[in-house]
Write a protein that holds these residues in place. Sequence first.
Motif, PDB file in Angstrom:
ATOM      1  N   LYS A 164      -6.037  63.487 -78.982  1.00  0.00           N
ATOM      2  CA  LYS A 164      -5.432  64.723 -78.503  1.00  0.00           C
ATOM      3  C   LYS A 164      -6.388  65.906 -78.648  1.00  0.00           C
ATOM      4  O   LYS A 164      -6.215  66.934 -78.016  1.00  0.00           O
ATOM      5  CB  LYS A 164      -4.138  65.019 -79.282  1.00  0.00           C
ATOM      6  CG  LYS A 164      -3.002  64.067 -78.940  1.00  0.00           C
ATOM      7  CD  LYS A 164      -1.715  64.505 -79.594  1.00  0.00           C
ATOM      8  CE  LYS A 164      -0.565  63.598 -79.202  1.00  0.00           C
ATOM      9  NZ  LYS A 164       0.726  64.049 -79.774  1.00  0.00           N
ATOM     10  N   GLN A 165      -7.394  65.759 -79.510  1.00  0.00           N
ATOM     11  CA  GLN A 165      -8.369  66.824 -79.687  1.00  0.00           C
ATOM     12  C   GLN A 165      -9.407  66.830 -78.558  1.00  0.00           C
ATOM     13  O   GLN A 165     -10.127  67.802 -78.385  1.00  0.00           O
ATOM     14  CB  GLN A 165      -9.097  66.669 -81.038  1.00  0.00           C
ATOM     15  CG  GLN A 165      -8.199  66.443 -82.230  1.00  0.00           C
ATOM     16  CD  GLN A 165      -7.312  67.623 -82.516  1.00  0.00           C
ATOM     17  OE1 GLN A 165      -7.648  68.742 -82.175  1.00  0.00           O
ATOM     18  NE2 GLN A 165      -6.165  67.391 -83.130  1.00  0.00           N
ATOM     19  N   ASN A 297      -8.531  74.380 -83.640  1.00  0.00           N
ATOM     20  CA  ASN A 297      -7.828  73.777 -84.777  1.00  0.00           C
ATOM     21  C   ASN A 297      -7.596  74.759 -85.919  1.00  0.00           C
ATOM     22  O   ASN A 297      -6.523  74.769 -86.524  1.00  0.00           O
ATOM     23  CB  ASN A 297      -8.604  72.558 -85.297  1.00  0.00           C
ATOM     24  CG  ASN A 297      -8.594  71.415 -84.310  1.00  0.00           C
ATOM     25  OD1 ASN A 297      -7.600  71.192 -83.637  1.00  0.00           O
ATOM     26  ND2 ASN A 297      -9.695  70.708 -84.200  1.00  0.00           N
ATOM     27  N   HIS A 298      -8.595  75.593 -86.216  1.00  0.00           N
ATOM     28  CA  HIS A 298      -8.537  76.412 -87.428  1.00  0.00           C
ATOM     29  C   HIS A 298      -8.147  77.868 -87.211  1.00  0.00           C
ATOM     30  O   HIS A 298      -7.733  78.541 -88.151  1.00  0.00           O
ATOM     31  CB  HIS A 298      -9.890  76.358 -88.151  1.00  0.00           C
ATOM     32  CG  HIS A 298     -10.199  75.002 -88.705  1.00  0.00           C
ATOM     33  ND1 HIS A 298      -9.811  74.596 -89.956  1.00  0.00           N
ATOM     34  CD2 HIS A 298     -10.833  73.934 -88.148  1.00  0.00           C
ATOM     35  CE1 HIS A 298     -10.201  73.351 -90.157  1.00  0.00           C
ATOM     36  NE2 HIS A 298     -10.823  72.924 -89.078  1.00  0.00           N
ATOM     37  N   PHE A 299      -8.292  78.335 -85.957  1.00  0.00           N
ATOM     38  CA  PHE A 299      -7.967  79.745 -85.702  1.00  0.00           C
ATOM     39  C   PHE A 299      -6.764  79.918 -84.782  1.00  0.00           C
ATOM     40  O   PHE A 299      -5.952  80.814 -84.986  1.00  0.00           O
ATOM     41  CB  PHE A 299      -9.192  80.481 -85.147  1.00  0.00           C
ATOM     42  CG  PHE A 299     -10.321  80.550 -86.130  1.00  0.00           C
ATOM     43  CD1 PHE A 299     -10.350  81.540 -87.101  1.00  0.00           C
ATOM     44  CD2 PHE A 299     -11.338  79.607 -86.115  1.00  0.00           C
ATOM     45  CE1 PHE A 299     -11.375  81.597 -88.027  1.00  0.00           C
ATOM     46  CE2 PHE A 299     -12.372  79.656 -87.040  1.00  0.00           C
ATOM     47  CZ  PHE A 299     -12.388  80.656 -88.005  1.00  0.00           C
ATOM     48  N   LEU A 300      -6.643  79.051 -83.791  1.00  0.00           N
ATOM     49  CA  LEU A 300      -5.440  79.097 -82.965  1.00  0.00           C
ATOM     50  C   LEU A 300      -4.367  78.143 -83.493  1.00  0.00           C
ATOM     51  O   LEU A 300      -3.231  78.163 -83.024  1.00  0.00           O
ATOM     52  CB  LEU A 300      -5.780  78.739 -81.509  1.00  0.00           C
ATOM     53  CG  LEU A 300      -6.667  79.733 -80.754  1.00  0.00           C
ATOM     54  CD1 LEU A 300      -6.737  79.350 -79.282  1.00  0.00           C
ATOM     55  CD2 LEU A 300      -6.161  81.167 -80.898  1.00  0.00           C
ATOM     56  N   HIS A 301      -4.758  77.284 -84.445  1.00  0.00           N
ATOM     57  CA  HIS A 301      -3.836  76.327 -85.075  1.00  0.00           C
ATOM     58  C   HIS A 301      -3.113  75.480 -84.021  1.00  0.00           C
ATOM     59  O   HIS A 301      -1.902  75.315 -84.035  1.00  0.00           O
ATOM     60  CB  HIS A 301      -2.816  77.053 -85.959  1.00  0.00           C
ATOM     61  CG  HIS A 301      -3.445  77.896 -87.006  1.00  0.00           C
ATOM     62  ND1 HIS A 301      -4.124  77.346 -88.082  1.00  0.00           N
ATOM     63  CD2 HIS A 301      -3.546  79.250 -87.135  1.00  0.00           C
ATOM     64  CE1 HIS A 301      -4.594  78.325 -88.845  1.00  0.00           C
ATOM     65  NE2 HIS A 301      -4.266  79.482 -88.288  1.00  0.00           N
ATOM     66  N   LEU A 307      -2.693  72.926 -76.248  1.00  0.00           N
ATOM     67  CA  LEU A 307      -3.050  74.172 -75.565  1.00  0.00           C
ATOM     68  C   LEU A 307      -2.981  74.004 -74.051  1.00  0.00           C
ATOM     69  O   LEU A 307      -2.322  74.798 -73.351  1.00  0.00           O
ATOM     70  CB  LEU A 307      -4.456  74.600 -75.973  1.00  0.00           C
ATOM     71  CG  LEU A 307      -5.003  75.837 -75.230  1.00  0.00           C
ATOM     72  CD1 LEU A 307      -4.354  77.107 -75.752  1.00  0.00           C
ATOM     73  CD2 LEU A 307      -6.522  75.906 -75.344  1.00  0.00           C
ATOM     74  N   ILE A 308      -3.649  72.988 -73.540  1.00  0.00           N
ATOM     75  CA  ILE A 308      -3.719  72.778 -72.095  1.00  0.00           C
ATOM     76  C   ILE A 308      -2.342  72.445 -71.527  1.00  0.00           C
ATOM     77  O   ILE A 308      -1.939  72.973 -70.487  1.00  0.00           O
ATOM     78  CB  ILE A 308      -4.736  71.666 -71.764  1.00  0.00           C
ATOM     79  CG1 ILE A 308      -6.145  72.106 -72.176  1.00  0.00           C
ATOM     80  CG2 ILE A 308      -4.689  71.313 -70.283  1.00  0.00           C
ATOM     81  CD1 ILE A 308      -6.605  73.393 -71.525  1.00  0.00           C
ATOM     82  N   ASN A 309      -1.602  71.599 -72.211  1.00  0.00           N
ATOM     83  CA  ASN A 309      -0.282  71.240 -71.696  1.00  0.00           C
ATOM     84  C   ASN A 309       0.695  72.411 -71.788  1.00  0.00           C
ATOM     85  O   ASN A 309       1.641  72.500 -71.000  1.00  0.00           O
ATOM     86  CB  ASN A 309       0.261  70.018 -72.438  1.00  0.00           C
ATOM     87  CG  ASN A 309      -0.335  68.727 -71.912  1.00  0.00           C
ATOM     88  OD1 ASN A 309      -0.554  68.589 -70.711  1.00  0.00           O
ATOM     89  ND2 ASN A 309      -0.622  67.792 -72.794  1.00  0.00           N
TER      90      ASN A 309
END
Length: 365
Positions: A164-165, A297-301, A307-309
Amino acid sequence: MEHLVSFILVFGVVLCGFIIFSLIRTKSKELPQRILIVFWVFILATLLHFYGQLSDLQLLTPVTYPLINISQMFLPVLIFLYVKSIIFEGTFFFKKNSWHLLPTTTYFLFYTFPYAINLFTHPDPFEYVKHIDFTIITLLKDAYGILYFILSLAVLCNIQHQLKQLYSHIKRAHLLWLNTFLHLFFGVIIIDFIFTISEFLFSYQVEWDGYITAILLIISMFYLAYYGIKQISVSIPEFLMPNNQKNAITSEHLKGLEQKLKLLLDTEKPYLLPNLTLGELAQKVGTSEKTLSHFLNHFLHTSFYDLINGYRVEEAKSKLKSGVLEQYSMEGIGSLCGFSSKSSFYRVFKKETGLTPLNYKKQFD
């Protein structure tokens, strides 16, 4: 019946030889491929052993015995290491994971090797081997193998999560070969375990149990060869693993990256591409895959997948609300918004909104 089994075993040996040859000819022999070669060599030795038994080839059976005797313990561990190597491959991979082979090595040194020596010598130099209950040993080996198959499935689940990353959609085909590989051989060892425990509990011998297991192995091999030996690559960069995310991002870089990403997603709408990957998005933003992954991962969590979906769902909501695509089916609308299939469109949309696309649209009819 004996001739039929003999023919099946010969077919299995030829097929196994073809698989090994195909893997050896692979241009880039990375660690997972090398582990697979060792795995299929053990399968080949197993089939040759049973063929030697059936055809009364006195030399072939004792020569292949050491390999087949440890295969119930060694092959599940090998499969576990194979699955694990897909995401943890590195210079010191075997050094870090060699302890998994300790029980198999101990068993080989204190049982398999002495038993094999006894086959070629008289009188037997290792008398203690005769007093060990073979059925109990087989039960323990099968249980050990089942444990490692379960661990392999757990690692596979981790791979699915890590994908998923990297990808904005995950098709079942990406991991179908690996899933099939695990479950087929897991099924074979479970059946072998049932045979062994039946012999132990009810004190009867199944004369053909070994041949049944061998035939099931051949069927599994044939299915895998038919589906495709060159499975889809699911290698994952090491920086996606938590222990490797150490590089800090400056506040200035962070602010600039956030603005670039938002502008790109709002104007160019790359999320409308069904096969968009993390690397492609990073290239469009003007940064590296590693930096973008760390940022998400670390700033937008969030993950790249989410994000894309999320943007795709918002696009779909806008189109459903406006009614500008009345002539399109729900599958067509999902495709226009970047979803690779109707099922993924419905699943993600309902997860985000609590409604199916159709129910959402009805609110504005």
